[in-house]
Design a protein around this motif. Structure first.
Motif, PDB file in Angstrom:
ATOM      1  N   VAL A   1      -4.628   1.388   9.073  1.00 58.06           N
ATOM      2  CA  VAL A   1      -3.507   0.890   9.878  1.00 58.06           C
ATOM      3  C   VAL A   1      -3.822   0.997  11.367  1.00 58.06           C
ATOM      4  O   VAL A   1      -3.478   0.103  12.148  1.00 58.06           O
ATOM      5  N   CYS A   2      -4.494   2.072  11.763  1.00 58.58           N
ATOM      6  CA  CYS A   2      -4.741   2.317  13.185  1.00 58.58           C
ATOM      7  C   CYS A   2      -6.000   1.622  13.709  1.00 58.58           C
ATOM      8  O   CYS A   2      -6.191   1.560  14.931  1.00 58.58           O
TER       9      CYS A   2
ATOM     10  N   ASN B   1      -8.781  -0.772  15.155  1.00 62.73           N
ATOM     11  CA  ASN B   1      -8.707  -1.927  16.048  1.00 62.73           C
ATOM     12  C   ASN B   1      -9.107  -3.219  15.351  1.00 62.73           C
ATOM     13  O   ASN B   1      -8.657  -4.301  15.731  1.00 62.73           O
TER      14      ASN B   1
ATOM     15  N   THR C   1      -8.383  -4.027  12.354  1.00 58.33           N
ATOM     16  CA  THR C   1      -7.347  -4.452  11.415  1.00 58.33           C
ATOM     17  C   THR C   1      -6.402  -5.386  12.149  1.00 58.33           C
ATOM     18  O   THR C   1      -5.577  -4.951  12.952  1.00 58.33           O
ATOM     19  N   ASP C   2      -6.542  -6.665  11.895  1.00 61.65           N
ATOM     20  CA  ASP C   2      -5.722  -7.676  12.550  1.00 61.65           C
ATOM     21  C   ASP C   2      -4.346  -7.705  11.872  1.00 61.65           C
ATOM     22  O   ASP C   2      -4.237  -7.979  10.684  1.00 61.65           O
ATOM     23  N   ALA C   3      -3.315  -7.425  12.629  1.00 63.44           N
ATOM     24  CA  ALA C   3      -1.971  -7.363  12.055  1.00 63.44           C
ATOM     25  C   ALA C   3      -1.550  -8.704  11.472  1.00 63.44           C
ATOM     26  O   ALA C   3      -0.838  -8.748  10.463  1.00 63.44           O
TER      27      ALA C   3
ATOM     28  N   LYS D   1      -0.783  -8.296   7.515  1.00 62.43           N
ATOM     29  CA  LYS D   1       0.627  -8.334   7.109  1.00 62.43           C
ATOM     30  C   LYS D   1       0.810  -9.016   5.761  1.00 62.43           C
ATOM     31  O   LYS D   1       1.843  -8.837   5.099  1.00 62.43           O
TER      32      LYS D   1
ATOM     33  N   ARG E   1       3.191   4.431  12.258  1.00 58.45           N
ATOM     34  CA  ARG E   1       2.109   3.569  12.750  1.00 58.45           C
ATOM     35  C   ARG E   1       2.302   2.134  12.279  1.00 58.45           C
ATOM     36  O   ARG E   1       2.014   1.186  13.023  1.00 58.45           O
ATOM     37  N   ILE E   2       2.751   1.962  11.043  1.00 59.50           N
ATOM     38  CA  ILE E   2       3.020   0.612  10.539  1.00 59.50           C
ATOM     39  C   ILE E   2       4.128  -0.041  11.357  1.00 59.50           C
ATOM     40  O   ILE E   2       4.045  -1.218  11.724  1.00 59.50           O
TER      41      ILE E   2
ATOM     42  N   GLY F   1       4.831   0.532  14.405  1.00 57.59           N
ATOM     43  CA  GLY F   1       4.326   0.200  15.729  1.00 57.59           C
ATOM     44  C   GLY F   1       3.381  -0.988  15.733  1.00 57.59           C
ATOM     45  O   GLY F   1       3.374  -1.777  16.680  1.00 57.59           O
ATOM     46  N   LYS F   2       2.591  -1.154  14.673  1.00 52.95           N
ATOM     47  CA  LYS F   2       1.563  -2.202  14.670  1.00 52.95           C
ATOM     48  C   LYS F   2       2.084  -3.529  14.135  1.00 52.95           C
ATOM     49  O   LYS F   2       1.760  -4.587  14.670  1.00 52.95           O
ATOM     50  N   PHE F   3       2.889  -3.481  13.084  1.00 49.08           N
ATOM     51  CA  PHE F   3       3.370  -4.709  12.450  1.00 49.08           C
ATOM     52  C   PHE F   3       4.778  -4.998  12.959  1.00 49.08           C
ATOM     53  O   PHE F   3       5.770  -4.636  12.316  1.00 49.08           O
TER      54      PHE F   3
END
Length: 389
Positions: A195-196, A198, A200-202, A206, A238-239, A241-243
């Motif tokens: 998840v954290c 870099n 990993t393209d959201a 997704k 974290r999910i 925040g990122k997605f």
């Protein structure tokens, strides 16, 4: 005469048109030959590509049954250090498939070798994704990553103890620890890094870290093992925040957990951890607060004062509603948090009204908690009164 003229002009025409008439024919033949050759070369190219498919094509995911497990664990996969860079991604997928198999940890005498092989492979995967020699979480491996995570994490939780006693001391109760934690801990660490990361393209991830994944992740918060809940707390935050596309759904899904807890079961092991996540989410709410956020306060947070086991999570709940200086350490979730009342002091009045509505009449321990929260709200209203006026 005509015969001689035909012979004369015919021979001249043939001779004069020999180049124009004969040249197109070879050109046409060449085109046909080129087309034929290109068709052959195209087929040959496809054949060549097809011949290389066993190396480059998508490796099928194995059926997770005992027979397949026996076949997969019969041979030892090489280390990442022993293969060239061109084969590392293929080896990465094979190791993910190997780690998708699960074993019974309630019987320590079963599958001893396989359990150790899997633990070693999980550690190797964690070390591999931590290396800085290129992107690891590309779109081509995302499905296999989620395949491994799903089969390890999402499982039926054991039956838990009841938390509806009037005099409950959580410090005196020993939680039931997850027997498969030697594997699960590494899997959770792998998910956190996924998840954290870099790379990993959201926008791509997704499709795999979807709403169904979030719901099943929330179900695991009911685990009695505090180690697991701590990992889940960090990962879900974290999910969130990122997605960004999942943010409204995450809030709604947490609301549903609260509704079921308050109005149906009055039992859940992870309410405190979910409230810590919400403390960070509330901190990010922009002013003025939206109606959705105010509705969340009145319909989801305030009814959490109702259950008898409120003492298990009251510290986190009070901090979401007010600004309790005795809040637990949430340094992992971000900077100092702000509460609803701290963000919008005009909410103090309806919060006090609901707090009095849920006031305990026969539970002295719960009443002490409410008095402390009431005092905190009144102090904040005194501080904010001159500003509001």
């Amino acid at each position: 005469m005509l015969r001689s003229m035909k012979q004369k002009f015919g021979s001249k025409t043939t001779k004069g048109n020999s180049v124009p008439r004969d040249e197109p024919a070879p050109v046409q033949n060449n085109r046909q030959a080129v087309a034929s050759t290109s068709g052959i070369s195209g087929r040959a190219g496809s054949l060549s590509r097809n011949n290389s498919l066993p190396v480059r094509e998508k490796i099928p995911q194995p059926p997770l049954d005992p027979t397949s497990a026996q076949q997969f664990y019969a041979d030892t996969l090489p280390s990442f250090r022993d293969v060239p860079n061109s084969e590392k991604q293929s080896l990465f997928i094979k190791k993910l498939h190997l780690c998708a198999f699960t074993f019974d940890f309630t019987d320590q005498s079963k599958n001893v070798r396989e359990k150790e092989v899997k633990r070693t492979t999980l550690l190797e995967l964690a070390d591999y994704i931590n290396q800085k020699d290129g992107a690891k979480f590309t779109e081509s491996v995302a499905e296999d990553v989620i395949f491994m995570l799903n089969n390890n994490l999402f499982r039926a939780l054991p039956a838990t103890k009841s938390h509806d006693q009037d005099n409950l001391d959580p410090d005196e109760e020993e939680p039931t620890l997850e027997p498969a934690w030697p594997h699960l801990q590494i899997v959770y660490e792998f998910l956190l890094r996924y998840v954290c990361a870099n790379d990993t393209d959201a926008k791509v991830a997704k499709k795999y870290v979807d709403q169904s994944f979030v719901v099943r992740l929330l179900e695991l918060f009911d685990s009695e093992d505090p180690r697991e809940r701590d990992y889940l707390k960090t990962i879900l935050h974290r999910i969130y925040g990122k997605f960004m596309v999942h943010r409204p759904f995450v809030r709604k899904a947490i609301n549903n957990v609260f509704y079921r807890f308050v109005f149906e079961t009055e039992h859940h092991n992870g309410i405190a951890e979910l409230l810590e996540i919400l403390g960070s989410i509330i901190n990010g709410f922009a002013l003025p607060l939206k109606d959705e956020h105010k509705s969340f306060l009145h319909k989801a947070l305030m009814p959490l004062h109702k259950p008898k086991c409120v003492g298990l999570y009251h510290q986190q709940l009070a901090y979401c509603v007010t600004q309790n200086s005795s809040t637990p350490d949430t340094s992992k979730l971000g900077p100092a948090l702000q509460s609803f009342v701290d963000k919008e002091p005009s909410l103090a009045e309806p919060v006090l009204a609901q707090l009095l509505k849920f006031w305990p009449l026969t539970n002295s321990q719960k009443e002490v908690l409410f008095l402390g929260e009431l005092e905190e709200i009144l102090e904040m209203t005194q501080v904010c009164a001159p500003v509001c006026m």
